[in-house]
Design a protein around this motif. Structure first.
Motif: not given
Length: 177
Positions: A52-73
């Motif tokens: 149940m937790f992974m169903i919401v965690f995996i999509p959230t962490i994907y977006v979060h990492i994607e935004y970090i990589l896009t906004s880095r520096g």
């Protein structure tokens, strides 16, 4: 008036904290099921809670990492008086006049657009794609500036509803080129 924006840890954590709200009911479920039905199926309760937790965690962490990589520096300076944007990345610095912006496309989730309660942890994420007259594209995420608005003509602004605010692959391709 000049305003400067930079990505910082606080802005990244502000968007990620709702994931913890989903963690507490999962832990509560394990304790409730253990109390109500006994310890013989404890591993089953834990596995259900993890799924149940992974169903919401995996999509959230994907977006979060994607935004970090896009906004880095990246850093952004908005000068409303001179109608200029200055976008700094690790490799370059670009000055963009408001008049040079052909399309200012905002990608927001329905709860953000309607200013209502956000039920999914990724609902607070949003980003903007800026297309200039010479076909350059820039992606500004909510890690840099939460809800980005410019004083430009309304016919150049497009609001797009995104149920899942992953950065469009065409925008990512433009960033990598």
């Amino acid at each position: 008036m000049k305003k400067e924006y930079k990505v910082n840890l606080r802005s990244r954590l502000r968007h990620f904290w709702p994931i913890y709200i989903y963690l507490f009911p999962d832990i509560g479920f394990v304790f409730y099921a253990n109390y109500s039905f006994g310890t013989q199926d404890l591993m089953l309760y834990i596995n259900i809670a993890i799924v149940m937790f992974m169903i919401v965690f995996i999509p959230t962490i994907y977006v979060h990492i994607e935004y970090i990589l896009t906004s880095r520096g990246m850093a952004l300076t908005v000068d409303d008086q001179d109608q200029l944007l200055k976008i700094k990345t690790k490799n370059s610095e670009r000055l963009i006049r408001f008049d040079d912006i052909v399309l200012f496309e905002q990608f927001k989730t329905p709860p953000l657009i309607d200013k209502r309660q956000q039920w999914l942890p990724w609902a607070s994420y949003n980003y903007v794609t800026i297309t200039t007259s010479n076909n350059e594209r820039f992606v500004i995420t909510c890690f840099l500036i939460d809800e980005f608005e410019l004083k430009i003509p309304k016919d150049r602004i497009k609001l797009t509803k995104a149920l899942y605010p992953s950065i469009n692959r065409f925008d990512l391709k433009a960033l990598l080129d």
